[in-house]
Each structure stands twice: as C-alpha cells, then as structure tokens.
Motif scaffolding. Structure first.
Motif, mmCIF file in Angstrom:
data_model
loop_
_atom_site.group_PDB
_atom_site.id
_atom_site.type_symbol
_atom_site.label_atom_id
_atom_site.label_comp_id
_atom_site.label_asym_id
_atom_site.label_seq_id
_atom_site.Cartn_x
_atom_site.Cartn_y
_atom_site.Cartn_z
ATOM 1 N N PHE A 8 0.815 -1.212 0.000
ATOM 2 C CA PHE A 8 0.000 0.000 0.000
ATOM 3 C C PHE A 8 0.851 1.266 0.000
ATOM 4 C CE2 PHE A 8 -3.241 -3.042 1.374
ATOM 5 C CZ PHE A 8 -4.321 -2.628 0.597
ATOM 6 N N GLN A 9 2.079 1.151 0.463
ATOM 7 C CA GLN A 9 2.991 2.288 0.377
ATOM 8 C C GLN A 9 3.479 2.496 -1.051
ATOM 9 O OE1 GLN A 9 6.301 2.413 3.061
ATOM 10 N NE2 GLN A 9 5.041 2.598 4.888
ATOM 11 N N LYS A 12 -0.904 2.281 -5.940
ATOM 12 C CA LYS A 12 -2.276 2.754 -5.824
ATOM 13 C C LYS A 12 -3.160 1.854 -6.680
ATOM 14 C CE LYS A 12 -1.122 7.618 -4.994
ATOM 15 N NZ LYS A 12 -1.308 9.017 -5.472
ATOM 16 N N ASP A 13 -4.467 1.988 -6.493
ATOM 17 C CA ASP A 13 -5.430 1.189 -7.262
ATOM 18 C C ASP A 13 -5.091 -0.302 -7.190
ATOM 19 O OD1 ASP A 13 -6.454 3.651 -7.842
ATOM 20 O OD2 ASP A 13 -5.872 3.651 -9.942
ATOM 21 N N PHE A 169 -5.562 -3.989 6.344
ATOM 22 C CA PHE A 169 -6.394 -3.024 5.633
ATOM 23 C C PHE A 169 -7.830 -3.249 6.067
ATOM 24 C CE2 PHE A 169 -6.070 -6.705 2.754
ATOM 25 C CZ PHE A 169 -7.389 -6.946 2.411
ATOM 26 N N ASN A 197 -14.561 7.484 4.083
ATOM 27 C CA ASN A 197 -13.429 8.350 3.751
ATOM 28 C C ASN A 197 -13.334 9.550 4.688
ATOM 29 O OD1 ASN A 197 -12.232 6.946 1.589
ATOM 30 N ND2 ASN A 197 -13.755 7.726 0.146
ATOM 31 N N PRO A 204 -5.308 1.501 5.112
ATOM 32 C CA PRO A 204 -5.908 1.605 3.781
ATOM 33 C C PRO A 204 -7.197 0.792 3.736
ATOM 34 C CG PRO A 204 -4.027 0.110 3.752
ATOM 35 C CD PRO A 204 -4.046 0.732 5.116
ATOM 36 N N CYS A 221 -12.077 2.302 -7.230
ATOM 37 C CA CYS A 221 -10.756 2.837 -6.907
ATOM 38 C C CYS A 221 -10.798 4.347 -6.644
ATOM 39 C CB CYS A 221 -9.758 2.532 -8.026
ATOM 40 S SG CYS A 221 -9.173 0.817 -8.030
ATOM 41 N N ASP A 225 -8.511 2.450 -1.702
ATOM 42 C CA ASP A 225 -7.150 2.188 -2.190
ATOM 43 C C ASP A 225 -7.106 1.088 -3.240
ATOM 44 O OD1 ASP A 225 -5.309 3.866 -0.250
ATOM 45 O OD2 ASP A 225 -6.870 2.967 0.986
ATOM 46 N N GLY A 226 -8.249 0.487 -3.498
ATOM 47 C CA GLY A 226 -8.297 -0.563 -4.500
ATOM 48 C C GLY A 226 -9.559 -1.388 -4.360
#
Length: 256
Positions: A8-9, A12-13, A169, A197, A204, A221, A225-226
């Motif tokens: 996650f760092q 993205k997506d 997550f 959010n 994440p 997305c 984060d995905g």
C-alpha cells in the motif's frame, strides 16, 4: 516491513483477487497464484473451502463444494504453500471461517501462516471482540494481520475501533449481501464510501463484493485504495479453455 503495508505504500489502485484453494482442481492452487502475480494482480486472497459458507454467493459456494470433493483441506493447503515464497512475492491472505481454524488450533494456524509466508487472514464470522480478547496476541506474536469487514450498516465508532486495533487493511463490503458480481454503484453505496473516507482512517481500505469488470474496478478505486474481485474470477476458473491464458486475459481486462 509487512508485505501488506509495503504494497500500500508502493502502489495505488490495488487489485486483489480471491479464489478458492483446490478449485477447479486440487493441484491448481499455487499455479493460479503464480499466474495471477505474473499477470499483474497485486494481492491475493486464497479461500479455505468450508461446508457452510454463510457469506458466500452461489459461485463461490460451488467452488468450495468442488474443492472439498477434490480433497482440499487446511492441511493440504499448507502443504501446497510450503515453498510458495520461493515463487511468489506479493502479499498473500487466507480467507475462511473460524470453525476450520479453531479445529486446526489458533496458535498452530498462526504459526503455520508465519512459516509459509501468509501475511494476513480474513475470518468473516470471527466476532471482533472475541478476536481482541482471545486471539489478537497470538496472531500478533506470529506477525499475521487480521483483516475485518465493514458494511454500510457498521457504525462509525466500530469502524474506528477496527482501524485502531488492526494493521492490515479495512475490507469495505460494498453492500449488505452475499458475494457475487453486480452492476453499478447505488447512491447509498456512494454515500457509504464517502462516510468512511471522512473518518480519515489510518489503515488503507479495499472495496469488495459486486466488482467484476474494468468499469466497477475503476469506479471503486475512486473511493478506496483498491478493489477486491472474487465471484467473477472464480466463475472464470470454471470455464473451459487454457486456464493460465484465461487468467492473463481476465486481469488485463480488469486493469485496462
């Protein structure tokens, strides 16, 4: 660093794919995993088949029934994963039901996950308070993250507590239903994503349930984060043709 946190760092997506161990054939578990990584999947959830999968829709239920008939069990799955870290680098999660894990032994399960390189587990029917009171220390001891599901009905205070007490997550179930690909996002779902959010969580979040094509993947997305794809991929595994080619084409179609 934990492979989940690193992922996650770095990206993205995130595209996470779920499939059932031992389906369509008993020996397919690791070959599918390898093909998924080569095809561009970022994270994989391997389902441990269970005889009474309450959260699963008909597609995943069928795959579990087939896998059990094929001879899949938790012992067999761990045997299959014994050398997986020499072949696969992406984060790996096991998803199943607490009864199966309890029968194996909680500490033995957590230790075996650590041994074979499993980064996290999702146990949808494990009550969160029971996890905190009885199991968290054991999983923490072996460095195995527990990922918990939230739904549109989950209160903000509980979401914040899950965020505070876990380190993988947040699994955002897109709607209060069983698994299965659906079309489009409702106003209620969009309001739910926005509400989560607004909480500014530390962990994440990935959105799952009802995602099965490029449009739904791209759309979700925007709000997390995905995305997690399960039923649509499991359905693909049951189709005829070259399994590995089908997987490659599927991942390409999702990512675009």
């Amino acid at each position: 660093m934990n492979r989940i946190k690193q992922l996650f760092q770095d990206k993205k997506d995130i595209l996470s794919i779920y499939y059932t161990a031992g389906y369509p054939n008993l020996g397919d578990t690791v070959p599918i995993l390898e093909t998924l990584e080569k095809s561009g999947a970022d994270l994989v959830e391997i389902g441990i088949p269970f005889s009474d999968p309450l959260a699963d829709g008909p597609t995943i239920q069928h795959s579990g029934e087939t896998a059990l008939k094929n001879g899949m069990s938790l012992n067999v799955l761990f045997e299959q994963l014994a050398e997986v870290r020499s072949k696969v680098k992406m984060p790996l999660i096991l998803m199943g039901y607490i009864n199966t894990v309890h029968k194996y032994g909680i500490e033995a399960f957590a230790e075996k996950c650590n041994e074979v390189g499993v980064d996290g587990v999702i146990l949808p029917d494990l009550p969160f308070q029971v996890y905190l009171d009885e199991y968290k220390d054991t999983f923490d001891k072996f460095g195995v993250s527990n990922i918990f599901l939230i739904t549109p009905q989950t209160p903000d205070a509980r979401i914040k507590l899950i965020d505070e007490k876990t380190n993988g997550f947040i699994y955002m179930v897109s709607s209060a239903s069983v698994t299965g690909a659906k079309k489009g996002l409702s106003d209620e779902q969009l309001a739910y994503f926005d509400r989560v959010n607004q909480l500014n969580l530390d962990n994440p979040a990935l959105i799952g349930f009802g995602i099965g094509d490029n449009a739904s993947y791209k759309e979700t997305c925007k709000f997390a984060d995905g995305a997690i794809i399960g039923s649509a991929f499991v359905k693909l595994l049951g189709e005829s043709g070259d399994l590995h080619q089908n997987i490659q084409s599927f991942i390409k179609s999702i990512k675009g």
